[in-house]
Scaffold this active site. Structure first.
Site, short mmCIF file in Angstrom:
data_model
loop_
_atom_site.label_atom_id
_atom_site.label_comp_id
_atom_site.label_asym_id
_atom_site.label_seq_id
_atom_site.Cartn_x
_atom_site.Cartn_y
_atom_site.Cartn_z
N TYR A 37 0.85 -1.20 0.00
CA TYR A 37 0.00 0.00 0.00
C TYR A 37 0.88 1.24 0.00
O TYR A 37 1.82 1.34 0.80
CB TYR A 37 -0.90 0.00 1.24
CG TYR A 37 -1.83 1.19 1.34
CD1 TYR A 37 -2.85 1.38 0.41
CD2 TYR A 37 -1.69 2.12 2.37
CE1 TYR A 37 -3.70 2.48 0.51
CE2 TYR A 37 -2.55 3.20 2.47
CZ TYR A 37 -3.54 3.38 1.53
OH TYR A 37 -4.39 4.46 1.65
N ASP A 85 9.24 2.87 0.08
CA ASP A 85 8.15 3.48 0.84
C ASP A 85 8.31 3.13 2.32
O ASP A 85 7.90 2.06 2.76
CB ASP A 85 6.79 3.02 0.31
CG ASP A 85 5.64 3.73 1.02
OD1 ASP A 85 5.88 4.40 2.04
OD2 ASP A 85 4.50 3.60 0.54
N LYS A 98 3.65 8.94 8.99
CA LYS A 98 3.44 8.32 10.31
C LYS A 98 4.42 8.88 11.36
O LYS A 98 4.23 10.01 11.79
CB LYS A 98 3.47 6.80 10.17
CG LYS A 98 2.35 6.35 9.21
CD LYS A 98 1.99 4.88 9.22
CE LYS A 98 0.68 4.67 8.46
NZ LYS A 98 0.78 4.01 7.18
C1 LIG Z 1 0.13 4.49 5.81
C2 LIG Z 1 0.93 4.28 4.57
C3 LIG Z 1 0.83 5.14 3.47
C4 LIG Z 1 -0.20 6.25 3.41
O1 LIG Z 1 0.03 7.23 4.37
P1 LIG Z 1 -1.21 8.19 4.80
O2 LIG Z 1 -0.57 9.16 5.75
O3 LIG Z 1 -2.24 7.31 5.40
O4 LIG Z 1 -1.69 8.85 3.56
C5 LIG Z 1 1.68 4.95 2.41
N1 LIG Z 1 2.59 3.95 2.42
C6 LIG Z 1 2.70 3.09 3.44
C7 LIG Z 1 3.73 2.03 3.39
C8 LIG Z 1 1.87 3.22 4.54
O5 LIG Z 1 1.95 2.33 5.54
#
Ligand SMILES: *Cc1c(COP(=O)(O)O)cnc(C)c1O
Length: 443
Positions: free
Chosen positions: A157, A252, A280
């Site tokens: 994701y 990511d 985060k």
């Molecule tokens: C949570 C997450 C996102 C998205 O971040 P948001 O602040 O919710 O938009 C993207 N990549 C990874 C790996 C994530 O865990």
């Protein structure tokens, strides 16, 4: 999904009358009653619990019950809730103004901390969410390379930007299939989806289309299909193939950054990406994301370069203050060895409890992130990607989830999300969690 007994719905109504009423009210006003679907308990049945407050490792719901928190707001709260240093920093920022739409010195201080911590980041741009960070990194990669195609892996994701909300169910290198209405076929066709941990698929794709690929994006330890760890061979293949074909490697680390090590999964596993996305933890519990990497690539962003990306609240003083305090605390008192020891204890306890109950599980863990995959077979099936993760027994997970809720333990409300714990969690907390899990699995 619906294998869980209908009991949870009724339990929510009778045991948590205020949450039940709050959910009914919210549903009339907010689609599905929530502002992000992961909160809606769709993966476990029943109704979401509404919270009133949090402190340290504990959450308190609006009916007055307290839970040991194993989601930490899905990752940000590595220091626990209301850490004194973070609270003081936010209060300090509040006293001087919440947003100016103009640069501040505080942004450079946070940028220095990020550059010092994350090995591959030379320059960094701040945004307001992980979604924005990933979306912007993709645009930058396309602008830098002059190519259209991006490659991602099934079950990874990267936020909800159109081009990243694509996950072909098949392991083949197929043209992307949009998995949300509203993502156009035209957008989806530029996103190619492969199976995680399959270096040969990636090599085959680069052999046929390598000169059209702008970037490969990956979660360096996956948290978003449950926890999955990349093999050394897979990591090396991404680095070698992208380098050889002039594509960018985008790591990511929105979830793993500052979580698995101060320098993220790339420090822990020795990964050398061109670009990294953060979110985060970097915002310390306030909305902040960032993307950074090679200076020669980052200098293509406007106004240094021509790739457009902007934000009214980017580098917001409150979020920057919370993020700075969090990173300084992690730098000054690195918690990673202690989190690993707690993780080992939790993992060993869960393994023992599952074995004693005769439950087939695959448990994956790195530091303070872990997933217990419930499975139907007699022997555990190693979970290496979406093909194996998606065979999990989600009904059994739902039973486990509700059993743990009844015992005051708040786990992720989906089989396909990792749990997180914080520096506030104690050995006694871990042992209480293991005892609760043993009870749940035995029943
Ligand atoms: C949570 C997450 C996102 C998205 O971040 P948001 O602040 O919710 O938009 C993207 N990549 C990874 C790996 C994530 O865990």
């Amino acid at each position: 999904m619906t294998e869980a007994a209908p009991a949870p719905h009724e339990r929510t109504a009778s045991r948590r009358p205020r949450s039940h009423a709050a959910f009914a009210r919210a549903k009339a006003l907010i689609p599905g009653g929530v502002n992000s679907p992961a909160r809606a308990f769709g993966g476990v049945g029943g109704e979401p619990i509404f919270f009133a407050s949090a402190q340290g490792q504990h959450l308190t719901d609006i009916d007055g019950a307290t839970y040991l928190d194993y989601i930490g707001s899905w990752g940000p709260m590595i220091l626990g809730h209301r850490h004194p240093r973070v609270v003081a920093a936010i209060e300090g920022a509040l006293a001087t103004g919440t947003t100016y739409g103009a640069p501040t010195e505080a942004e450079s201080r946070l940028a220095e901390l990020i550059v010092a911590a994350v090995p591959s980041i030379e320059k960094v741009r701040m945004v307001s969410s992980g979604t924005e960070a990933a979306m912007s990194a993709v645009r930058l990669a396309r602008g830098f390379t002059g190519r259209d195609l991006i490659v991602k892996f099934a079950g990874n994701y990267h936020g909800h930007a159109d081009s990243l909300l694509v996950s072909a169910g098949s392991s083949a290198a197929t043209l992307g299939v949009p998995n949300s209405p509203g993502v156009t076929a035209g957008t989806a066709k530029d996103t190619l989806v492969l199976e995680y941990n399959e270096p040969q698929q990636l090599a085959d794709l680069f052999r046929s289309r390598g000169d059209a690929i702008a970037a490969v994006l990956m979660e360096p330890v996956v948290g978003n299909m449950g926890l999955v760890v990349p093999t050394a061979e897979f990591r090396a293949a991404i680095r070698d193939l992208t380098r050889r074909h002039g594509a960018l490697f985008v790591c990511d680390e929105v979830m793993t950054g500052f979580r698995l090590a101060l320098g993220g999964a790339q420090e822990l596993l020795g990964i050398e990406p061109d670009l990294t996305t953060l979110g985060k933890i970097v915002g310390g519990g306030l909305p902040l994301g960032a993307y950074g990497g090679r200076a020669d690539v980052m200098d293509h962003i406007l106004p240094a370069g021509k790739v457009f990306q902007a934000g009214t609240l980017s580098g917001n003083p409150l979020a920057v203050a919370a993020g700075t305090a969090t990173l300084e605390e992690l730098r000054d008192h690195p918690p990673y060895a202690a989190l690993e020891r707690l993780g080992e204890r939790l993992e060993a306890g869960f393994r023992r409890a599952a074995a004693e109950a005769g439950e087939t599980v695959w448990i994956a863990r790195v530091g303070s992130m872990m997933t217990i995959f419930f499975q139907r077979g007699r022997t555990p099936l190693p979970v290496t990607g979406w093909q194996t993760a998606s065979q999990s027994d989600t009904g059994r997970y739902a039973e486990f989830f509700w059993g743990m809720i009844d015992r005051g333990i708040y786990l992720p409300c989906s089989q396909y999300e990792a749990l997180f714990f914080s520096t506030c969690h104690t050995e006694a907390d871990i042992d209480r969690t293991i005892a609760a899990a043993a009870e749940c699995l035995a029943s």
